[in-house]
Design an enzyme around this catalytic site. Sequence first.
Site, PDB file in Angstrom:
ATOM      1  N   ASN A 156       0.817  -1.224   0.000  1.00 56.21           N
ATOM      2  CA  ASN A 156       0.000   0.000   0.000  1.00 56.21           C
ATOM      3  C   ASN A 156       0.847   1.269   0.000  1.00 56.21           C
ATOM      4  O   ASN A 156       0.331   2.357  -0.268  1.00 56.21           O
ATOM      5  CB  ASN A 156      -0.959   0.003   1.196  1.00 56.21           C
ATOM      6  CG  ASN A 156      -2.081  -1.003   1.008  1.00 56.21           C
ATOM      7  OD1 ASN A 156      -2.203  -1.610  -0.053  1.00 56.21           O
ATOM      8  ND2 ASN A 156      -2.891  -1.185   2.041  1.00 56.21           N
TER       9      ASN A 156
ATOM     10  N   ARG B 263     -17.334   0.244  -3.036  1.00 58.35           N
ATOM     11  CA  ARG B 263     -16.123   1.057  -2.826  1.00 58.35           C
ATOM     12  C   ARG B 263     -16.182   2.267  -3.744  1.00 58.35           C
ATOM     13  O   ARG B 263     -15.568   2.279  -4.807  1.00 58.35           O
ATOM     14  CB  ARG B 263     -14.858   0.234  -3.082  1.00 58.35           C
ATOM     15  CG  ARG B 263     -14.651  -0.876  -2.084  1.00 58.35           C
ATOM     16  CD  ARG B 263     -13.359  -1.615  -2.355  1.00 58.35           C
ATOM     17  NE  ARG B 263     -12.195  -0.958  -1.777  1.00 58.35           N
ATOM     18  CZ  ARG B 263     -10.964  -1.448  -1.849  1.00 58.35           C
ATOM     19  NH1 ARG B 263     -10.736  -2.571  -2.479  1.00 58.35           N
ATOM     20  NH2 ARG B 263      -9.953  -0.797  -1.300  1.00 58.35           N
TER      21      ARG B 263
ATOM     22  N   ASP C 278     -16.277   8.751  -4.536  1.00 58.31           N
ATOM     23  CA  ASP C 278     -16.884  10.084  -4.437  1.00 58.31           C
ATOM     24  C   ASP C 278     -15.983  11.074  -3.696  1.00 58.31           C
ATOM     25  O   ASP C 278     -15.874  12.248  -4.076  1.00 58.31           O
ATOM     26  CB  ASP C 278     -18.270   9.997  -3.765  1.00 58.31           C
ATOM     27  CG  ASP C 278     -18.204   9.326  -2.408  1.00 58.31           C
ATOM     28  OD1 ASP C 278     -17.414   8.364  -2.262  1.00 58.31           O
ATOM     29  OD2 ASP C 278     -18.904   9.760  -1.485  1.00 58.31           O
TER      30      ASP C 278
ATOM     31  N   ASP D   2      -7.457  -4.502   7.159  1.00 62.33           N
ATOM     32  CA  ASP D   2      -6.754  -5.503   6.360  1.00 62.33           C
ATOM     33  C   ASP D   2      -6.305  -6.701   7.201  1.00 62.33           C
ATOM     34  O   ASP D   2      -5.907  -7.730   6.642  1.00 62.33           O
ATOM     35  CB  ASP D   2      -5.522  -4.869   5.675  1.00 62.33           C
ATOM     36  CG  ASP D   2      -5.932  -3.966   4.521  1.00 62.33           C
ATOM     37  OD1 ASP D   2      -7.102  -4.015   4.100  1.00 62.33           O
ATOM     38  OD2 ASP D   2      -5.071  -3.207   4.034  1.00 62.33           O
TER      39      ASP D   2
ATOM     40  N   ILE E 212     -14.883  -0.443   8.572  1.00 67.16           N
ATOM     41  CA  ILE E 212     -14.358   0.297   7.414  1.00 67.16           C
ATOM     42  C   ILE E 212     -15.049  -0.123   6.114  1.00 67.16           C
ATOM     43  O   ILE E 212     -15.503   0.723   5.349  1.00 67.16           O
ATOM     44  CB  ILE E 212     -12.824   0.107   7.279  1.00 67.16           C
ATOM     45  CG1 ILE E 212     -12.118   0.432   8.598  1.00 67.16           C
ATOM     46  CG2 ILE E 212     -12.270   0.955   6.134  1.00 67.16           C
ATOM     47  CD1 ILE E 212     -12.208   1.869   9.047  1.00 67.16           C
TER      48      ILE E 212
ATOM     49  N   ARG F  90      -1.475 -10.769  -5.413  1.00 68.46           N
ATOM     50  CA  ARG F  90      -1.603  -9.321  -5.567  1.00 68.46           C
ATOM     51  C   ARG F  90      -0.846  -8.571  -4.470  1.00 68.46           C
ATOM     52  O   ARG F  90      -0.455  -7.412  -4.662  1.00 68.46           O
ATOM     53  CB  ARG F  90      -3.081  -8.903  -5.514  1.00 68.46           C
ATOM     54  CG  ARG F  90      -3.865  -9.352  -6.727  1.00 68.46           C
ATOM     55  CD  ARG F  90      -5.200  -8.688  -6.764  1.00 68.46           C
ATOM     56  NE  ARG F  90      -5.020  -7.275  -6.471  1.00 68.46           N
ATOM     57  CZ  ARG F  90      -5.966  -6.469  -6.016  1.00 68.46           C
ATOM     58  NH1 ARG F  90      -7.162  -6.942  -5.796  1.00 68.46           N
ATOM     59  NH2 ARG F  90      -5.721  -5.215  -5.791  1.00 68.46           N
TER      60      ARG F  90
HETATM   61  C1  UD1 Z   1      -6.664   1.561   1.409  1.00 70.17           C
HETATM   62  C2  UD1 Z   1      -5.839   0.306   1.325  1.00 70.17           C
HETATM   63  C3  UD1 Z   1      -6.636  -0.897   1.789  1.00 70.17           C
HETATM   64  C4  UD1 Z   1      -7.187  -0.630   3.181  1.00 70.17           C
HETATM   65  C5  UD1 Z   1      -7.929   0.691   3.247  1.00 70.17           C
HETATM   66  C6  UD1 Z   1      -8.360   1.073   4.647  1.00 70.17           C
HETATM   67  C7  UD1 Z   1      -4.372   0.734  -0.523  1.00 70.17           C
HETATM   68  C8  UD1 Z   1      -3.948   0.370  -1.896  1.00 70.17           C
HETATM   69  N1  UD1 Z   1      -5.427   0.098  -0.041  1.00 70.17           N
HETATM   70  O1  UD1 Z   1      -7.764   1.391   0.539  1.00 70.17           O
HETATM   71  O2  UD1 Z   1      -5.772  -2.017   1.815  1.00 70.17           O
HETATM   72  O3  UD1 Z   1      -8.071  -1.674   3.515  1.00 70.17           O
HETATM   73  O4  UD1 Z   1      -7.097   1.758   2.756  1.00 70.17           O
HETATM   74  O5  UD1 Z   1      -7.295   1.100   5.496  1.00 70.17           O
HETATM   75  O6  UD1 Z   1      -3.745   1.542   0.132  1.00 70.17           O
HETATM   76  N2  UD1 Z   1     -14.741   5.620   0.754  1.00 70.17           N
HETATM   77  C9  UD1 Z   1     -15.813   6.308   0.232  1.00 70.17           C
HETATM   78  N3  UD1 Z   1     -15.584   7.152  -0.807  1.00 70.17           N
HETATM   79  C10 UD1 Z   1     -14.357   7.324  -1.338  1.00 70.17           C
HETATM   80  C11 UD1 Z   1     -13.259   6.630  -0.806  1.00 70.17           C
HETATM   81  C12 UD1 Z   1     -13.484   5.769   0.254  1.00 70.17           C
HETATM   82  O7  UD1 Z   1     -16.935   6.153   0.691  1.00 70.17           O
HETATM   83  O8  UD1 Z   1     -14.222   8.110  -2.289  1.00 70.17           O
HETATM   84  C13 UD1 Z   1     -14.974   4.663   1.866  1.00 70.17           C
HETATM   85  C14 UD1 Z   1     -14.661   3.227   1.453  1.00 70.17           C
HETATM   86  O9  UD1 Z   1     -15.739   2.645   0.763  1.00 70.17           O
HETATM   87  C15 UD1 Z   1     -14.386   2.591   2.770  1.00 70.17           C
HETATM   88  C16 UD1 Z   1     -13.677   3.714   3.545  1.00 70.17           C
HETATM   89  O10 UD1 Z   1     -14.039   4.933   2.897  1.00 70.17           O
HETATM   90  O11 UD1 Z   1     -15.578   2.270   3.411  1.00 70.17           O
HETATM   91  C17 UD1 Z   1     -12.172   3.583   3.608  1.00 70.17           C
HETATM   92  O12 UD1 Z   1     -11.657   3.596   2.311  1.00 70.17           O
HETATM   93  P1  UD1 Z   1     -10.199   4.154   1.971  1.00 70.17           P
HETATM   94  O13 UD1 Z   1      -9.511   4.578   3.205  1.00 70.17           O
HETATM   95  O14 UD1 Z   1     -10.345   5.115   0.863  1.00 70.17           O
HETATM   96  O15 UD1 Z   1      -9.501   2.831   1.435  1.00 70.17           O
HETATM   97  P2  UD1 Z   1      -8.648   2.649   0.127  1.00 70.17           P
HETATM   98  O16 UD1 Z   1      -7.764   3.819  -0.080  1.00 70.17           O
HETATM   99  O17 UD1 Z   1      -9.514   2.188  -0.991  1.00 70.17           O
END
Ligand code: UD1
Length: 420
Positions: free
Chosen positions: A23, A121, A124, A305, A327, A397
């Site tokens: 990550n 996921r 937005d 994770d 999360i 992955r």
């Molecule tokens: C990253 C990690 C992933 C980890 C996660 C949370 C990487 C490549 N992946 O994923 O392994 O599980 O952080 O620690 O670094 N959300 C929204 N809108 C958005 C973006 C996120 O609603 O635009 C929500 C997601 O659906 C989720 C939460 O926010 O419920 C956390 O997501 P986020 O922290 O963005 O995770 P990732 O960056 O996708």
Amino acid sequence: MSVIKIRGGRHLDGTVDVHGSKNAVLPILAASFINGGISIIHNCPDITDVRTSIAILEHLGCEVTFKDNTVTVNSHNVTGTSIPDELMREMRSSVIFAGALVSKMGRAELSYPGGCKLGHRPIDLHLNTFRKLGIIINEEHGRIQCDATQVTPARIFLDFPSVGATENIILAAIGGEGVTTIINAAKEPEIVDLQNFLNSMGACVRGGGTDVVEITGGRPLGDCEYTVIPDRISASTYMAAVVAAGGTGEIRNVVPNHVSAFIAVMRECGASVSVRDRTIRITSSGKIRPVKLINTMPYPGFPTDAQSLVMSIMSVARGTGIIKENIFQGRYAHANELARMGADISIADKIAVVRGVRRLSGCDVYAADLRSGAALAVAALAAEGETTVHNVHYIDRGYECFDRALASLGADIERIDDIE
Ligand code: UD1
């Protein structure tokens, strides 16, 4: 197709070196697009998500080499602004290229990212915050176009400390003259690593690891050389393997602070954990105490994770434990497969109640995503008989040579490739 066969029910005794952080390296590779020079990035794990990032960089016009865990990216002659749908679908992190592209080229065209299916996921937060930076977003025919003649610095409040959105804003803001501030930023170590990498190429990012990050954009950028932090979830996976199977393991190349929440839970399970410099020594009798409640949280809380890993451990604990996944909705795909092995798990919405059973028994199980695959392997180490874990491509992955890492900890494990 590949499978991993594990013959469980025996204690582990061994040592493992943790590879570089998945990550952390993915946003760092996206960031290497920006400097218009040469980025030498050490400690890159050889995992499929890194290979996908390299394919995206090459598609955008970078020259890339990957040898002995070092990726060298030359972004001198980049021309591309668009990422094809098939590469976008390969992994969630492809979305981070949007910030890098807008920063460097003033434009990005991409589609919705793929990645592990952990429930809905959305992106937005990424798109809404881009708008605040003066980036115009158009969505049509499944493609998202981001345009900005000039990224406008802004003060951005994130509704949720999204890791990906924080990274995307940082990358986009590098391209705008002036100061952008992110309030309620994600505090994960991978944000700090991205900050340090960007600063090594001449950028000015401050506050990474706290909830306010400040980016002064428009600075001249140049060549850099950087070493990626160790993977805290891989380190946690190897600790979980030892606790589930019983025995002793030495886990090397870890930043202990990055795994504090996980270590605390392993101790609650009855494991003894000692930390010296970058090495963790963990010992477990295999008799596991249940943990009353594990809540997944943004860093420094217990990581989502690692939730699947504790579910595997709780499956063979001497009592009942409760897990609350805060999360990601739908991140319990591993529970059904654990049930095939004899686990007693009930799930309602975010809550999983795990009643420990005396033993799990080996069978055929299917990974549904990266961390569920790792958790099934951990459960297999505690199970009687042989378990075959299918869908190993998910594990590939995020873990470099997963079977060899567990074998070096003393597991009886075999990977079989190219099966029908
Ligand atoms: C990253 C990690 C992933 C980890 C996660 C949370 C990487 C490549 N992946 O994923 O392994 O599980 O952080 O620690 O670094 N959300 C929204 N809108 C958005 C973006 C996120 O609603 O635009 C929500 C997601 O659906 C989720 C939460 O926010 O419920 C956390 O997501 P986020 O922290 O963005 O995770 P990732 O960056 O996708």
